[in-house]
Design an enzyme around this catalytic site. Structure first.
Site, PDB file in Angstrom:
ATOM      1  N   LYS A   1      54.760  37.004  39.354  1.00 47.92           N
ATOM      2  CA  LYS A   1      54.127  37.778  38.275  1.00 47.92           C
ATOM      3  C   LYS A   1      53.589  39.117  38.789  1.00 47.92           C
ATOM      4  CE  LYS A   1      50.804  35.143  36.767  1.00 47.92           C
ATOM      5  NZ  LYS A   1      50.884  33.943  37.593  1.00 47.92           N
TER       6      LYS A   1
ATOM      7  N   ARG B   1      44.789  32.595  30.319  1.00 46.93           N
ATOM      8  CA  ARG B   1      45.141  31.433  31.117  1.00 46.93           C
ATOM      9  C   ARG B   1      44.740  30.140  30.421  1.00 46.93           C
ATOM     10  NH1 ARG B   1      45.368  33.912  36.302  1.00 46.93           N
ATOM     11  NH2 ARG B   1      45.406  32.709  38.142  1.00 46.93           N
TER      12      ARG B   1
ATOM     13  N   ARG C   1      52.738  33.290  51.585  1.00 52.88           N
ATOM     14  CA  ARG C   1      52.254  34.582  51.086  1.00 52.88           C
ATOM     15  C   ARG C   1      51.090  35.105  51.936  1.00 52.88           C
ATOM     16  NH1 ARG C   1      50.610  35.350  44.855  1.00 52.88           N
ATOM     17  NH2 ARG C   1      48.810  34.046  45.331  1.00 52.88           N
TER      18      ARG C   1
ATOM     19  N   ARG D   1      45.221  34.478  51.544  1.00 56.76           N
ATOM     20  CA  ARG D   1      44.129  34.333  50.581  1.00 56.76           C
ATOM     21  C   ARG D   1      43.462  32.987  50.727  1.00 56.76           C
ATOM     22  NH1 ARG D   1      46.435  36.099  44.735  1.00 56.76           N
ATOM     23  NH2 ARG D   1      45.295  34.218  44.167  1.00 56.76           N
TER      24      ARG D   1
ATOM     25  N   ARG E   1      45.668  24.696  41.747  1.00 55.37           N
ATOM     26  CA  ARG E   1      45.990  25.783  40.807  1.00 55.37           C
ATOM     27  C   ARG E   1      47.238  25.467  39.997  1.00 55.37           C
ATOM     28  NH1 ARG E   1      46.550  29.880  45.079  1.00 55.37           N
ATOM     29  NH2 ARG E   1      47.037  31.486  43.554  1.00 55.37           N
TER      30      ARG E   1
HETATM   31  P1  AMP Z   1      45.395  35.095  40.521  1.00 52.96           P
HETATM   32  O1  AMP Z   1      45.391  36.211  41.493  1.00 52.96           O
HETATM   33  O2  AMP Z   1      45.907  35.505  39.160  1.00 52.96           O
HETATM   34  O3  AMP Z   1      46.080  33.866  41.049  1.00 52.96           O
HETATM   35  O4  AMP Z   1      43.858  34.683  40.274  1.00 52.96           O
HETATM   36  C1  AMP Z   1      43.058  34.239  41.348  1.00 52.96           C
HETATM   37  C2  AMP Z   1      41.906  33.414  40.830  1.00 52.96           C
HETATM   38  O5  AMP Z   1      41.091  34.219  39.950  1.00 52.96           O
HETATM   39  C3  AMP Z   1      42.289  32.211  40.000  1.00 52.96           C
HETATM   40  O6  AMP Z   1      42.603  31.068  40.782  1.00 52.96           O
HETATM   41  C4  AMP Z   1      41.015  32.011  39.188  1.00 52.96           C
HETATM   42  O7  AMP Z   1      39.969  31.433  39.971  1.00 52.96           O
HETATM   43  C5  AMP Z   1      40.592  33.440  38.885  1.00 52.96           C
HETATM   44  N1  AMP Z   1      41.210  33.934  37.631  1.00 52.96           N
HETATM   45  C6  AMP Z   1      42.098  34.965  37.484  1.00 52.96           C
HETATM   46  N2  AMP Z   1      42.435  35.121  36.200  1.00 52.96           N
HETATM   47  C7  AMP Z   1      41.750  34.177  35.504  1.00 52.96           C
HETATM   48  C8  AMP Z   1      41.678  33.803  34.127  1.00 52.96           C
HETATM   49  N3  AMP Z   1      42.398  34.447  33.188  1.00 52.96           N
HETATM   50  N4  AMP Z   1      40.869  32.771  33.792  1.00 52.96           N
HETATM   51  C9  AMP Z   1      40.126  32.122  34.698  1.00 52.96           C
HETATM   52  N5  AMP Z   1      40.154  32.401  36.005  1.00 52.96           N
HETATM   53  C10 AMP Z   1      40.954  33.426  36.425  1.00 52.96           C
END
Ligand code: AMP
Length: 226
Positions: free
Chosen positions: A17, A93, A130, A162, A173
Site C-alpha cells: 500500500k 481501518r 522490511r 519497525r 496486525r
Molecule cells: P501502518 O503504518 O499503516 O501499518 O500503521 C502502523 C500502526 O499505526 C498500526 O499498527 C496502528 O497501531 C496505527 N494506525 C495506523 N492507521 C490506523 C487507523 N486507521 N486506525 C487505528 N490505528 C491505526
C-alpha cells in the site's frame, strides 16, 4: 494537468500500500495521507496524540477511532486536499472509521476504493524482511537495502526494523486486519465503489493496474458530462 482524485487504498499490511500510494500520489498530483506515517511523526515529536498512540502501535494494536478521525479530519480540511483530493493509506481501518469518514467528507465523496490483494504467505515474508527509515518512513528490505550501510537514500536517516514488524506483532496486525478491516471490502463493494487489484507482481505492473482501474472508472463519468 491530470485531474485530481479521491482514493482509498485497502490491503493487508505488507501488500505494498505505502509504495503504491506514493506512486498514485505522484501520478494524480494528490496528497498521500498515511495515518501510520502521521502517527509515527506524532510519536517522534512527542505530542499528546503521539504519547497516546505509541503503546497501541508498539503492540500492533489499533489506535482508538476517535484519535484517528480527528487526525484525518484536520488533514482533509487543508487546501491541498480540498483542491486536488487525496489518496488515503491505512484509513479507514474499521467500520466505525468508515462511517465517520462518510460524515466528514464533503460531496461527492470517494471516487474509488482500491483493494490491493496479496496472499498472506507473501505479506509475512515481505514484512519480516522490511526495513524502514526512522526519519522519513521510506521502505527498504533485506533484499533491496539502501545503497550505503542502512542509511536512507532519500534523507540520510537511519534505516531500521519497525517495532511492529516483529513476527508476533505482524501476526496480531494481520489478525486485526481480517477482523476489523476486511469487512470494509464488502461495504465499499455494496456501494459500487470497489476495484480489486492483484498486488503480487512487480511494483510497476501493480501501479499500471491501479492507474487503469482508476482511469477506467473515471472515463464513463467524464464522458457523461455535457
Ligand atoms: P501502518 O503504518 O499503516 O501499518 O500503521 C502502523 C500502526 O499505526 C498500526 O499498527 C496502528 O497501531 C496505527 N494506525 C495506523 N492507521 C490506523 C487507523 N486507521 N486506525 C487505528 N490505528 C491505526
Amino acid at each position: 494537468m491530470v485531474p485530481g482524485a479521491r482514493l482509498i487504498v485497502l490491503g493487508k499490511q505488507g501488500a505494498g500500500k505505502g509504495t503504491q500510494c506514493v506512486r498514485l500520489s505522484r501520478h494524480y498530483v494528490i496528497p498521500h495521507i498515511s495515518t501510520g506515517d502521521m502517527l509515527r511523526a506524532a510519536v517522534k515529536r512527542g505530542t499528546e496524540i503521539g504519547e497516546e498512540a505509541r503503546r497501541y502501535m508498539d503492540a500492533g494494536e489499533l489506535v482508538p477511532d476517535e484519535v484517528l478521525v480527528e487526525l484525518v479530519h484536520q488533514r482533509l480540511d487543508q487546501d491541498d486536499t480540498k483542491a486536488r483530493g487525496f489518496v488515503l493509506d491505512g484509513f479507514p481501518r474499521t467500520v466505525r472509521q468508515a462511517d465517520l469518514l462518510d460524515e466528514i467528507l464533503p460531496p461527492p465523496g470517494i471516487d474509488l476504493v482500491l483493494n490491493l490483494l496479496v496472499p498472506t504467505s507473501l505479506v509475512m515474508r515481505r514484512l519480516s524482511a522490511r526495513r524502514t527509515c526512522a526519519d522519513c518512513g521510506a521502505n527498504y528490505s533485506l533484499s533491496a537495502p539502501p545503497s550505503i550501510d542502512w542509511t536512507c537514500d532519500i534523507c540520510g536517516g537511519e534505516v531500521v526494523q519497525r517495532e511492529d514488524d516483529t513476527e508476533a506483532a505482524i501476526k496480531r496486525r494481520l489478525d486485526l486486519y481480517e477482523r476489523q478491516t476486511a469487512p470494509l471490502v464488502a461495504r465499499y463493494r455494496r456501494k459500487g465503489l470497489l476495484a480489486t487489484v492483484r498486488g503480487d507482481a512487480a511494483v510497476d505492473v501493480v501501479t499500471d493496474r491501479l492507474v487503469k482501474a482508476i482511469d477506467g472508472r473515471r472515463q464513463p463519468r467524464a464522458e457523461a458530462r455535457p
